[in-house]
Design a protein around this motif. Structure first.
Motif, PDB file in Angstrom:
ATOM      1  N   ALA A  65      -0.510   9.681  -7.944  1.00 44.71           N
ATOM      2  CA  ALA A  65       0.021   8.534  -8.503  1.00 44.71           C
ATOM      3  C   ALA A  65       0.138   8.560  -9.898  1.00 44.71           C
ATOM      4  O   ALA A  65       0.406   8.472 -10.935  1.00 44.71           O
ATOM      5  N   ASP A  66      -0.993   9.799 -10.880  1.00 45.25           N
ATOM      6  CA  ASP A  66      -1.501   9.509 -12.471  1.00 45.25           C
ATOM      7  C   ASP A  66      -0.280  10.212 -12.920  1.00 45.25           C
ATOM      8  O   ASP A  66      -0.562  10.645 -13.736  1.00 45.25           O
TER       9      ASP A  66
ATOM     10  N   GLU B 195       1.509  30.114   9.598  1.00 42.36           N
ATOM     11  CA  GLU B 195       2.466  29.833   8.787  1.00 42.36           C
ATOM     12  C   GLU B 195       2.700  28.170   8.270  1.00 42.36           C
ATOM     13  O   GLU B 195       3.683  27.868   7.464  1.00 42.36           O
ATOM     14  N   VAL B 196       1.681  27.318   7.856  1.00 37.16           N
ATOM     15  CA  VAL B 196       1.977  25.970   7.778  1.00 37.16           C
ATOM     16  C   VAL B 196       0.931  25.899   6.859  1.00 37.16           C
ATOM     17  O   VAL B 196      -0.194  25.901   6.344  1.00 37.16           O
ATOM     18  N   LEU B 197       1.702  25.012   5.626  1.00 41.15           N
ATOM     19  CA  LEU B 197      -0.102  24.524   4.686  1.00 41.15           C
ATOM     20  C   LEU B 197       0.378  22.879   4.692  1.00 41.15           C
ATOM     21  O   LEU B 197       1.761  21.978   5.252  1.00 41.15           O
ATOM     22  N   LEU B 198      -0.758  22.421   4.559  1.00 36.82           N
ATOM     23  CA  LEU B 198      -0.765  21.031   4.209  1.00 36.82           C
ATOM     24  C   LEU B 198      -0.854  20.565   2.794  1.00 36.82           C
ATOM     25  O   LEU B 198      -1.302  21.052   1.849  1.00 36.82           O
ATOM     26  N   GLY B 199      -0.116  19.448   2.548  1.00 36.40           N
ATOM     27  CA  GLY B 199      -0.742  18.465   1.550  1.00 36.40           C
ATOM     28  C   GLY B 199      -0.647  17.494   1.277  1.00 36.40           C
ATOM     29  O   GLY B 199      -0.189  16.445   2.372  1.00 36.40           O
ATOM     30  N   VAL B 200      -0.916  16.529   0.405  1.00 38.56           N
ATOM     31  CA  VAL B 200      -1.274  15.183   0.623  1.00 38.56           C
ATOM     32  C   VAL B 200      -0.327  14.672  -0.639  1.00 38.56           C
ATOM     33  O   VAL B 200      -0.145  14.828  -2.012  1.00 38.56           O
ATOM     34  N   ALA B 201       0.696  13.471  -0.348  1.00 32.69           N
ATOM     35  CA  ALA B 201       1.479  12.842  -1.434  1.00 32.69           C
ATOM     36  C   ALA B 201       0.640  11.258  -1.179  1.00 32.69           C
ATOM     37  O   ALA B 201       1.100  10.893  -0.275  1.00 32.69           O
ATOM     38  N   THR B 202      -0.313  10.631  -2.378  1.00 32.22           N
ATOM     39  CA  THR B 202      -0.521   9.461  -1.898  1.00 32.22           C
ATOM     40  C   THR B 202      -0.486   8.812  -3.688  1.00 32.22           C
ATOM     41  O   THR B 202      -0.611   8.961  -4.069  1.00 32.22           O
ATOM     42  N   GLY B 203      -0.133   7.127  -3.132  1.00 29.62           N
ATOM     43  CA  GLY B 203      -0.622   6.530  -4.057  1.00 29.62           C
ATOM     44  C   GLY B 203      -1.267   6.163  -4.679  1.00 29.62           C
ATOM     45  O   GLY B 203      -1.972   5.526  -6.023  1.00 29.62           O
ATOM     46  N   LYS B 204      -2.754   7.149  -4.228  1.00 29.72           N
ATOM     47  CA  LYS B 204      -4.114   6.595  -5.000  1.00 29.72           C
ATOM     48  C   LYS B 204      -4.035   7.102  -6.243  1.00 29.72           C
ATOM     49  O   LYS B 204      -3.547   8.088  -6.319  1.00 29.72           O
ATOM     50  N   ALA B 205      -4.946   7.046  -7.018  1.00 25.91           N
ATOM     51  CA  ALA B 205      -4.697   8.007  -8.162  1.00 25.91           C
ATOM     52  C   ALA B 205      -6.261   9.618  -8.308  1.00 25.91           C
ATOM     53  O   ALA B 205      -6.328   9.397  -7.022  1.00 25.91           O
ATOM     54  N   ARG B 206      -5.874  10.796  -9.104  1.00 26.13           N
ATOM     55  CA  ARG B 206      -7.236  11.961  -8.441  1.00 26.13           C
ATOM     56  C   ARG B 206      -8.479  11.217  -8.257  1.00 26.13           C
ATOM     57  O   ARG B 206      -8.487  12.008  -7.231  1.00 26.13           O
ATOM     58  N   GLN B 207      -8.500  10.222  -9.104  1.00 26.35           N
ATOM     59  CA  GLN B 207     -10.273   9.813  -8.886  1.00 26.35           C
ATOM     60  C   GLN B 207     -10.436   9.501  -7.205  1.00 26.35           C
ATOM     61  O   GLN B 207     -11.147   9.308  -6.188  1.00 26.35           O
TER      62      GLN B 207
ATOM     63  N   VAL C 238       0.750  -1.159  -0.305  1.00 26.01           N
ATOM     64  CA  VAL C 238      -0.210   0.075  -0.115  1.00 26.01           C
ATOM     65  C   VAL C 238       0.940   1.273  -0.188  1.00 26.01           C
ATOM     66  O   VAL C 238       2.203   0.989   1.032  1.00 26.01           O
ATOM     67  N   GLY C 239       0.554   2.377  -0.771  1.00 23.97           N
ATOM     68  CA  GLY C 239       1.433   3.619  -0.918  1.00 23.97           C
ATOM     69  C   GLY C 239       1.783   3.757  -2.476  1.00 23.97           C
ATOM     70  O   GLY C 239       2.118   4.491  -2.710  1.00 23.97           O
ATOM     71  N   LEU C 240       2.061   2.049  -3.071  1.00 25.17           N
ATOM     72  CA  LEU C 240       3.015   2.067  -4.408  1.00 25.17           C
ATOM     73  C   LEU C 240       2.026   2.402  -5.546  1.00 25.17           C
ATOM     74  O   LEU C 240       0.886   2.625  -4.927  1.00 25.17           O
ATOM     75  N   SER C 241       2.534   2.957  -6.353  1.00 24.47           N
ATOM     76  CA  SER C 241       1.579   3.112  -7.381  1.00 24.47           C
ATOM     77  C   SER C 241       1.223   1.924  -7.945  1.00 24.47           C
ATOM     78  O   SER C 241       1.731   0.529  -7.588  1.00 24.47           O
TER      79      SER C 241
ATOM     80  N   SER D 264      -4.748  -4.285 -12.878  1.00 23.71           N
ATOM     81  CA  SER D 264      -4.616  -3.101 -12.387  1.00 23.71           C
ATOM     82  C   SER D 264      -6.257  -3.155 -12.979  1.00 23.71           C
ATOM     83  O   SER D 264      -6.633  -2.389 -12.792  1.00 23.71           O
ATOM     84  N   HIS D 265      -6.634  -2.881 -14.093  1.00 29.57           N
ATOM     85  CA  HIS D 265      -7.620  -2.683 -14.191  1.00 29.57           C
ATOM     86  C   HIS D 265      -8.572  -3.377 -13.430  1.00 29.57           C
ATOM     87  O   HIS D 265      -9.531  -3.204 -13.517  1.00 29.57           O
ATOM     88  N   GLN D 266      -8.592  -4.415 -13.907  1.00 30.50           N
ATOM     89  CA  GLN D 266      -9.365  -5.322 -12.890  1.00 30.50           C
ATOM     90  C   GLN D 266      -9.747  -4.836 -11.642  1.00 30.50           C
ATOM     91  O   GLN D 266     -11.122  -4.914 -10.632  1.00 30.50           O
ATOM     92  N   TYR D 267      -8.785  -4.583 -10.499  1.00 31.04           N
ATOM     93  CA  TYR D 267      -7.994  -3.535  -9.444  1.00 31.04           C
ATOM     94  C   TYR D 267      -9.681  -2.385  -9.311  1.00 31.04           C
ATOM     95  O   TYR D 267     -10.244  -2.672  -8.536  1.00 31.04           O
TER      96      TYR D 267
END
Length: 227
Positions: A142-143, A109-121, A47-50, A71-74
């Motif tokens: 991951a897109d 002063e704090v900015l928040l972000g996300v970095a995820t192996g999920k697709a945008r959808q 989990v976390g990988l593309s 991948s398509h099946q998943y």
């Protein structure tokens, strides 16, 4: 120095406990192809990988065409599960996650972000299901990037926010998150409630480990102060 502080979060296993959906969707996908099902531990370890990289690690002897089919099946199986069970809305946020995000979001002063192996959808579904979108000024998926632990997602987060790597922290539950953070010049916080063991997080270079979201603000301030 910009004075900005950037905290980038992983999603699955860090903010949201989606393990049941991931494991079931993966098992359905491999089952439909007649491929031996991986164990739960094996699925959670990737989990976390593309998606393509995850499937290649789970079943190394699949051909490129079979990896693409799996991948398509998943993706199809995850859509089915979303319809059957409510998808991301039925995957709970971890205790204290929302309060921690709200507290950090309230600091100028704090900015928040996300970095995820999920697709945008998938990320959009998670944002909408848990009303999270407004917390984050940068969202990397991951897109448009190589799989973790490549630092591309974090470099893009820096470019979008104007923050500097020396004042940026990656927060995640997997060794891939820790390795990605180090590769981008970020400090790293490993969370122990996710899908990789604490020993793996430490060996991958976590600067700090936390056992609860109540510890996050103090851990971040420690790293930002030491930068």
């Amino acid at each position: 120095m910009t004075g900005l502080r950037l905290a980038v979060f992983d999603v699955d296993g860090t903010l949201i406990d989606s393990q049941d959906f991931i494991v079931e969707a993966m098992n359905r996908a491999f089952g439909a192809m007649g491929v031996a099902l991986p164990t739960r531990a094996e699925v959670l370890s990737i989990v976390g990988l593309s998606l393509h990289d995850a499937i290649r690690r789970l079943v190394p002897d699949l051909s490129p065409a079979e990896v693409a089919k799996a991948s398509h099946q998943y993706k199809d199986m995850f859509i089915q599960l979303r319809a059957e069970k409510g998808g991301e809305a039925a995957a709970p946020m971890y205790p204290g996650a929302r309060d921690a995000l709200a507290q950090l979001h309230g600091r100028d002063e704090v900015l928040l972000g996300v970095a995820t192996g999920k697709a945008r959808q998938g990320l959009d579904h998670a944002y909408d299901a848990h009303d999270l979108r407004h917390f984050f000024v940068t969202s990397q998926t991951a897109d448009n990037h190589p799989s973790k632990p490549h630092p591309s997602m974090l470099r893009a987060a820096l470019a979008e926010t104007g923050a500097e790597a020396a004042q940026a922290v990656m927060i995640g539950d997997t060794s891939f998150d820790m390795e990605m953070g180090r590769a981008a010049g970020f400090r790293t916080i490993g969370v122990t409630w996710g899908y990789h063991p604490r020993e793996g997080l430490l060996s991958a270079g976590a600067d700090l480990l936390i056992d609860s979201y109540t510890e996050l603000a103090t851990a971040l301030d420690e790293l930002w102060g030491a930068a």
